[in-house]
Design a protein around this motif. Structure first.
Motif, mmCIF file in Angstrom:
data_model
loop_
_atom_site.group_PDB
_atom_site.id
_atom_site.type_symbol
_atom_site.label_atom_id
_atom_site.label_comp_id
_atom_site.label_asym_id
_atom_site.label_seq_id
_atom_site.Cartn_x
_atom_site.Cartn_y
_atom_site.Cartn_z
ATOM 1 N N ALA A 1 67.354 22.018 32.032
ATOM 2 C CA ALA A 1 68.324 23.087 32.246
ATOM 3 C C ALA A 1 68.995 23.378 30.907
ATOM 4 O O ALA A 1 70.146 23.037 30.672
ATOM 5 C CB ALA A 1 69.340 22.672 33.295
ATOM 6 N N CYS A 2 68.253 24.008 29.997
ATOM 7 C CA CYS A 2 68.732 24.284 28.658
ATOM 8 C C CYS A 2 68.599 25.780 28.387
ATOM 9 O O CYS A 2 67.902 26.494 29.109
ATOM 10 C CB CYS A 2 67.931 23.482 27.635
ATOM 11 S SG CYS A 2 66.145 23.741 27.739
ATOM 12 N N PRO A 3 69.287 26.302 27.367
ATOM 13 C CA PRO A 3 69.214 27.737 27.094
ATOM 14 C C PRO A 3 67.789 28.246 26.892
ATOM 15 O O PRO A 3 67.438 29.322 27.366
ATOM 16 C CB PRO A 3 70.057 27.888 25.822
ATOM 17 C CG PRO A 3 71.014 26.753 25.859
ATOM 18 C CD PRO A 3 70.259 25.619 26.486
ATOM 19 N N GLU A 4 66.938 27.469 26.168
ATOM 20 C CA GLU A 4 65.574 27.924 25.907
ATOM 21 C C GLU A 4 64.780 28.100 27.209
ATOM 22 O O GLU A 4 64.118 29.109 27.409
ATOM 23 C CB GLU A 4 64.841 26.930 24.999
ATOM 24 C CG GLU A 4 65.572 26.549 23.728
ATOM 25 C CD GLU A 4 66.306 25.241 23.883
ATOM 26 O OE1 GLU A 4 67.271 25.201 24.675
ATOM 27 O OE2 GLU A 4 65.916 24.261 23.235
ATOM 28 N N GLN B 1 72.142 21.634 21.926
ATOM 29 C CA GLN B 1 73.462 21.043 22.125
ATOM 30 C C GLN B 1 73.676 20.834 23.625
ATOM 31 O O GLN B 1 73.282 21.677 24.439
ATOM 32 C CB GLN B 1 74.564 21.935 21.561
ATOM 33 C CG GLN B 1 74.573 21.989 20.038
ATOM 34 C CD GLN B 1 75.776 22.735 19.504
ATOM 35 O OE1 GLN B 1 76.760 22.939 20.204
ATOM 36 N NE2 GLN B 1 75.708 23.142 18.235
ATOM 37 N N TYR B 2 74.294 19.735 23.984
ATOM 38 C CA TYR B 2 74.474 19.373 25.377
ATOM 39 C C TYR B 2 75.886 19.729 25.849
ATOM 40 O O TYR B 2 76.802 19.921 25.057
ATOM 41 C CB TYR B 2 74.221 17.878 25.579
ATOM 42 C CG TYR B 2 72.788 17.471 25.360
ATOM 43 C CD1 TYR B 2 71.850 17.576 26.386
ATOM 44 C CD2 TYR B 2 72.365 16.998 24.117
ATOM 45 C CE1 TYR B 2 70.531 17.211 26.178
ATOM 46 C CE2 TYR B 2 71.049 16.638 23.909
ATOM 47 C CZ TYR B 2 70.143 16.739 24.940
ATOM 48 O OH TYR B 2 68.835 16.388 24.740
ATOM 49 N N ALA C 1 56.458 25.768 23.368
ATOM 50 C CA ALA C 1 56.927 24.556 24.034
ATOM 51 C C ALA C 1 58.422 24.396 23.832
ATOM 52 O O ALA C 1 58.976 24.815 22.815
ATOM 53 C CB ALA C 1 56.188 23.335 23.496
ATOM 54 N N ILE C 2 59.048 23.777 24.839
ATOM 55 C CA ILE C 2 60.459 23.430 24.724
ATOM 56 C C ILE C 2 60.556 22.018 24.155
ATOM 57 O O ILE C 2 60.032 21.074 24.738
ATOM 58 C CB ILE C 2 61.158 23.478 26.098
ATOM 59 C CG1 ILE C 2 61.032 24.896 26.699
ATOM 60 C CG2 ILE C 2 62.614 23.093 25.966
ATOM 61 C CD1 ILE C 2 61.686 25.975 25.891
ATOM 62 N N ASN C 3 61.199 21.874 23.019
ATOM 63 C CA ASN C 3 61.254 20.582 22.339
ATOM 64 C C ASN C 3 62.379 19.710 22.871
ATOM 65 O O ASN C 3 63.320 19.351 22.179
ATOM 66 C CB ASN C 3 61.427 20.793 20.830
ATOM 67 C CG ASN C 3 60.237 21.503 20.223
ATOM 68 O OD1 ASN C 3 59.098 21.205 20.565
ATOM 69 N ND2 ASN C 3 60.500 22.453 19.340
ATOM 70 N N LYS C 4 62.279 19.390 24.156
ATOM 71 C CA LYS C 4 63.242 18.500 24.799
ATOM 72 C C LYS C 4 62.498 17.599 25.754
ATOM 73 O O LYS C 4 61.366 17.887 26.144
ATOM 74 C CB LYS C 4 64.302 19.302 25.577
ATOM 75 C CG LYS C 4 65.396 19.935 24.712
ATOM 76 C CD LYS C 4 66.367 20.680 25.608
ATOM 77 C CE LYS C 4 67.522 21.263 24.791
ATOM 78 N NZ LYS C 4 68.525 20.274 24.469
ATOM 79 N N GLY C 5 63.121 16.522 26.154
ATOM 80 C CA GLY C 5 62.505 15.646 27.134
ATOM 81 C C GLY C 5 62.444 16.325 28.482
ATOM 82 O O GLY C 5 63.470 16.552 29.105
#
Length: 258
Positions: free
Chosen positions: A115-118, A74-75, A106-110
Protein backbone atom coordinates in the motif's frame (compact mmCIF):
# COMPACT_ATOMS: atom_id res chain seq x y z
CA UNK A 1 -11.38 -4.58 -26.85
CA UNK A 2 -9.33 -5.22 -23.70
CA UNK A 3 -7.15 -8.36 -23.72
CA UNK A 4 -5.04 -9.70 -20.84
CA UNK A 5 -2.31 -12.19 -21.78
CA UNK A 6 -1.01 -14.43 -19.00
CA UNK A 7 0.88 -17.66 -18.37
CA UNK A 8 4.09 -18.94 -16.84
CA UNK A 9 7.26 -16.97 -17.44
CA UNK A 10 9.02 -18.02 -20.62
CA UNK A 11 6.04 -19.60 -22.38
CA UNK A 12 5.81 -16.84 -24.97
CA UNK A 13 3.31 -14.36 -23.52
CA UNK A 14 5.20 -11.40 -24.94
CA UNK A 15 5.53 -13.10 -28.34
CA UNK A 16 1.78 -13.68 -28.56
CA UNK A 17 0.84 -10.28 -27.13
CA UNK A 18 3.19 -8.44 -29.49
CA UNK A 19 2.03 -10.44 -32.52
CA UNK A 20 -1.60 -9.57 -31.83
CA UNK A 21 -0.77 -5.91 -31.18
CA UNK A 22 1.26 -5.56 -34.37
CA UNK A 23 -1.36 -7.32 -36.46
CA UNK A 24 -4.16 -5.07 -35.19
CA UNK A 25 -2.03 -1.95 -35.63
CA UNK A 26 -1.34 -3.08 -39.20
CA UNK A 27 -5.09 -3.03 -39.77
CA UNK A 28 -5.20 0.61 -38.74
CA UNK A 29 -6.45 0.16 -35.17
CA UNK A 30 -5.09 2.31 -32.37
CA UNK A 31 -3.39 -0.20 -30.08
CA UNK A 32 -1.98 0.39 -26.63
CA UNK A 33 0.30 -2.35 -25.30
CA UNK A 34 0.82 -2.50 -21.55
CA UNK A 35 3.74 -4.48 -20.13
CA UNK A 36 2.84 -5.32 -16.52
CA UNK A 37 5.52 -7.99 -16.10
CA UNK A 38 8.45 -6.89 -13.91
CA UNK A 39 10.67 -8.85 -16.32
CA UNK A 40 9.63 -6.57 -19.17
CA UNK A 41 10.10 -8.08 -22.64
CA UNK A 42 7.18 -6.70 -24.61
CA UNK A 43 9.11 -3.75 -26.02
CA UNK A 44 11.72 -6.05 -27.56
CA UNK A 45 9.01 -8.28 -29.02
CA UNK A 46 7.39 -5.20 -30.59
CA UNK A 47 10.69 -4.27 -32.21
CA UNK A 48 11.87 -1.46 -29.94
CA UNK A 49 15.68 -1.39 -30.29
CA UNK A 50 17.92 -1.62 -27.20
CA UNK A 51 19.19 1.87 -28.07
CA UNK A 52 15.69 3.23 -27.39
CA UNK A 53 15.36 3.06 -23.59
CA UNK A 54 11.83 2.88 -22.22
CA UNK A 55 11.34 4.45 -18.79
CA UNK A 56 8.88 2.43 -16.70
CA UNK A 57 5.97 4.15 -14.98
CA UNK A 58 7.28 3.03 -11.58
CA UNK A 59 10.38 5.16 -12.22
CA UNK A 60 8.35 8.32 -12.86
CA UNK A 61 8.98 9.37 -9.27
CA UNK A 62 8.19 13.08 -9.66
CA UNK A 63 4.88 12.33 -11.39
CA UNK A 64 3.87 9.70 -8.81
CA UNK A 65 4.67 12.06 -5.95
CA UNK A 66 2.81 14.94 -7.59
CA UNK A 67 -0.33 12.91 -8.28
CA UNK A 68 -0.47 10.97 -4.99
CA UNK A 69 0.69 13.80 -2.74
CA UNK A 70 3.25 11.59 -1.00
CA UNK A 71 6.96 10.90 -1.17
CA UNK A 72 8.15 7.60 -2.60
CA UNK A 73 10.03 5.27 -0.22
CA UNK A 74 8.74 6.93 2.93
CA UNK A 75 6.49 5.19 5.45
CA UNK A 76 3.59 6.45 7.52
CA UNK A 77 2.25 8.92 4.97
CA UNK A 78 -1.22 9.91 3.87
CA UNK A 79 -1.71 9.84 0.10
CA UNK A 80 -4.45 9.93 -2.49
CA UNK A 81 -5.91 6.53 -3.31
CA UNK A 82 -7.48 7.82 -6.54
CA UNK A 83 -4.73 9.87 -8.21
CA UNK A 84 -5.34 11.54 -11.57
CA UNK A 85 -4.01 9.22 -14.29
CA UNK A 86 -6.21 9.88 -17.33
CA UNK A 87 -3.43 11.71 -19.21
CA UNK A 88 -0.59 9.29 -18.46
CA UNK A 89 -0.90 7.13 -21.59
CA UNK A 90 -0.98 10.12 -23.92
CA UNK A 91 2.03 11.71 -22.21
CA UNK A 92 4.28 8.73 -21.58
CA UNK A 93 3.52 6.00 -24.13
CA UNK A 94 6.25 5.41 -26.71
CA UNK A 95 5.35 4.32 -30.22
CA UNK A 96 6.89 1.97 -32.77
CA UNK A 97 5.46 -0.10 -35.62
CA UNK A 98 2.08 1.50 -34.99
CA UNK A 99 1.81 0.30 -31.37
CA UNK A 100 1.91 2.57 -28.31
CA UNK A 101 3.69 1.01 -25.33
CA UNK A 102 3.63 1.62 -21.61
CA UNK A 103 5.86 -0.35 -19.23
CA UNK A 104 4.73 -0.44 -15.61
CA UNK A 105 7.98 -1.66 -14.08
CA UNK A 106 8.63 -3.24 -10.70
CA UNK A 107 7.87 -1.78 -7.31
CA UNK A 108 11.10 -1.79 -5.30
CA UNK A 109 9.54 -2.73 -1.98
CA UNK A 110 8.96 -5.92 -0.08
CA UNK A 111 5.77 -7.30 -1.59
CA UNK A 112 4.42 -6.13 -4.95
CA UNK A 113 1.02 -5.47 -3.42
CA UNK A 114 2.29 -2.83 -0.99
CA UNK A 115 0.00 0.00 0.00
CA UNK A 116 2.49 2.59 -1.26
CA UNK A 117 2.17 5.60 -3.59
CA UNK A 118 3.81 3.75 -6.52
CA UNK A 119 1.52 0.75 -6.33
CA UNK A 120 -1.57 2.91 -5.83
CA UNK A 121 -0.65 5.00 -8.85
CA UNK A 122 -0.06 1.93 -11.04
CA UNK A 123 -3.30 0.23 -10.01
CA UNK A 124 -5.21 3.45 -10.73
CA UNK A 125 -3.55 3.62 -14.14
CA UNK A 126 -4.46 0.03 -15.04
CA UNK A 127 -8.05 0.64 -13.96
CA UNK A 128 -8.24 3.79 -16.08
CA UNK A 129 -6.83 2.04 -19.15
CA UNK A 130 -9.17 -0.94 -18.82
CA UNK A 131 -12.39 0.81 -17.90
CA UNK A 132 -12.23 4.26 -19.45
CA UNK A 133 -10.04 4.23 -22.57
CA UNK A 134 -11.49 3.39 -25.99
CA UNK A 135 -8.44 2.05 -27.82
CA UNK A 136 -7.60 -1.63 -28.05
CA UNK A 137 -5.58 -2.57 -24.96
CA UNK A 138 -3.29 -5.60 -24.82
CA UNK A 139 -1.79 -6.34 -21.40
CA UNK A 140 1.24 -8.59 -21.15
CA UNK A 141 0.73 -9.87 -17.60
CA UNK A 142 3.13 -11.44 -15.18
CA UNK A 143 2.50 -15.08 -14.27
CA UNK A 144 -0.78 -14.31 -12.54
CA UNK A 145 -3.32 -11.51 -12.27
CA UNK A 146 -1.54 -9.16 -9.85
CA UNK A 147 -2.72 -5.97 -11.55
CA UNK A 148 -6.37 -6.99 -11.97
CA UNK A 149 -8.96 -6.43 -9.27
CA UNK A 150 -12.63 -7.36 -9.29
CA UNK A 151 -13.76 -4.03 -10.71
CA UNK A 152 -11.00 -3.98 -13.34
CA UNK A 153 -11.74 -7.56 -14.40
CA UNK A 154 -15.24 -6.53 -15.43
CA UNK A 155 -13.72 -4.40 -18.18
CA UNK A 156 -11.44 -7.13 -19.55
CA UNK A 157 -13.02 -8.81 -22.56
CA UNK A 158 -10.87 -11.92 -22.51
CA UNK A 159 -8.02 -13.58 -20.64
CA UNK A 160 -5.67 -15.12 -23.19
CA UNK A 161 -3.61 -17.83 -21.49
CA UNK A 162 -0.43 -19.11 -23.13
CA UNK A 163 0.93 -22.50 -22.16
CA UNK A 164 3.57 -24.86 -23.47
CA UNK A 165 3.73 -28.68 -23.30
CA UNK A 166 5.17 -28.88 -19.79
CA UNK A 167 3.60 -29.59 -16.41
CA UNK A 168 4.73 -26.40 -14.66
CA UNK A 169 3.40 -24.30 -17.49
CA UNK A 170 0.07 -26.13 -17.41
CA UNK A 171 -0.15 -25.80 -13.61
CA UNK A 172 0.37 -22.04 -13.96
CA UNK A 173 -2.31 -21.80 -16.67
CA UNK A 174 -4.79 -23.62 -14.44
CA UNK A 175 -3.94 -21.28 -11.58
CA UNK A 176 -4.53 -18.22 -13.77
CA UNK A 177 -7.92 -19.59 -14.81
CA UNK A 178 -8.89 -20.24 -11.19
CA UNK A 179 -7.77 -16.82 -9.97
CA UNK A 180 -9.48 -15.11 -12.89
CA UNK A 181 -12.76 -16.85 -12.12
CA UNK A 182 -12.41 -15.77 -8.49
CA UNK A 183 -12.63 -12.11 -9.57
CA UNK A 184 -15.41 -12.70 -12.11
CA UNK A 185 -13.42 -13.11 -15.33
CA UNK A 186 -14.31 -16.38 -17.04
CA UNK A 187 -13.82 -15.63 -20.72
CA UNK A 188 -10.68 -17.53 -21.74
CA UNK A 189 -8.73 -18.16 -24.92
CA UNK A 190 -6.14 -20.90 -24.43
CA UNK A 191 -3.08 -21.02 -26.68
CA UNK A 192 -0.54 -23.83 -26.90
CA UNK A 193 2.93 -22.51 -27.78
CA UNK A 194 6.30 -24.08 -28.67
CA UNK A 195 4.51 -27.16 -29.99
CA UNK A 196 6.64 -29.64 -31.91
CA UNK A 197 4.03 -32.16 -33.05
CA UNK A 198 0.86 -34.12 -32.38
CA UNK A 199 2.15 -35.50 -29.08
CA UNK A 200 2.55 -31.98 -27.68
CA UNK A 201 -0.90 -31.00 -28.92
CA UNK A 202 -2.48 -34.04 -27.28
CA UNK A 203 -0.61 -33.41 -24.02
CA UNK A 204 -1.90 -29.84 -23.76
CA UNK A 205 -5.44 -30.74 -24.81
CA UNK A 206 -5.66 -33.57 -22.26
CA UNK A 207 -4.67 -31.17 -19.47
CA UNK A 208 -7.72 -28.98 -20.07
CA UNK A 209 -10.73 -31.28 -20.51
CA UNK A 210 -13.76 -29.37 -21.67
CA UNK A 211 -11.71 -26.27 -22.48
CA UNK A 212 -11.23 -25.39 -26.13
CA UNK A 213 -7.63 -24.93 -27.25
CA UNK A 214 -7.97 -22.08 -29.71
CA UNK A 215 -4.62 -22.45 -31.45
CA UNK A 216 -1.25 -24.15 -31.38
CA UNK A 217 1.84 -22.17 -32.30
CA UNK A 218 4.85 -24.25 -33.37
CA UNK A 219 8.27 -23.91 -31.85
CA UNK A 220 9.89 -21.35 -34.16
CA UNK A 221 13.58 -20.83 -34.79
CA UNK A 222 12.61 -17.84 -36.92
CA UNK A 223 11.11 -16.08 -33.88
CA UNK A 224 14.25 -16.81 -31.86
CA UNK A 225 16.35 -15.36 -34.67
CA UNK A 226 14.15 -12.24 -34.77
CA UNK A 227 14.74 -11.74 -31.06
CA UNK A 228 18.49 -12.05 -31.51
CA UNK A 229 18.39 -9.63 -34.43
CA UNK A 230 16.45 -7.06 -32.39
CA UNK A 231 13.45 -6.94 -34.72
CA UNK A 232 9.78 -7.52 -33.97
CA UNK A 233 8.32 -11.00 -33.63
CA UNK A 234 6.15 -10.37 -36.67
CA UNK A 235 9.28 -9.86 -38.76
CA UNK A 236 10.34 -13.36 -37.75
CA UNK A 237 7.04 -15.12 -38.42
CA UNK A 238 6.32 -17.08 -41.56
CA UNK A 239 2.97 -17.02 -43.35
CA UNK A 240 1.66 -20.03 -41.45
CA UNK A 241 2.49 -18.54 -38.04
CA UNK A 242 0.90 -15.23 -39.00
CA UNK A 243 -2.23 -17.12 -40.04
CA UNK A 244 -2.40 -18.68 -36.56
CA UNK A 245 -2.29 -15.20 -35.01
CA UNK A 246 -5.07 -14.08 -37.34
CA UNK A 247 -7.12 -17.05 -36.16
CA UNK A 248 -6.54 -16.14 -32.51
CA UNK A 249 -7.72 -12.59 -33.20
CA UNK A 250 -10.87 -13.89 -34.90
CA UNK A 251 -11.59 -16.09 -31.88
CA UNK A 252 -11.10 -13.22 -29.46
CA UNK A 253 -13.44 -10.93 -31.36
CA UNK A 254 -15.98 -13.72 -31.65
CA UNK A 255 -16.32 -14.22 -27.88
CA UNK A 256 -16.51 -10.56 -26.97
CA UNK A 257 -19.59 -10.08 -24.79
CA UNK A 258 -22.37 -7.92 -26.18
Amino acid sequence: MKIAVSGKGGVGKSTVAASIALTLAGRGQRVLALDTDPDANLGAALGFPPSMPIKPISAEIALIEERTGAKVNQYGQMFKINPEVSDVADKLAVKRNGVELLVLGAINKGGGGCACPENTFIKALVTDLVLYKNETLIMDMEAGIEHLGRSTAMGVDVMLIVTEPGQRSIDCARSVMRLSRDIGLDRFVLIGNKVTGDEDRAYIASAFPGQKITAFLPYSQNIRDADRAGVSVSDGMNAGEKAVIEGIISEIWGIRPI
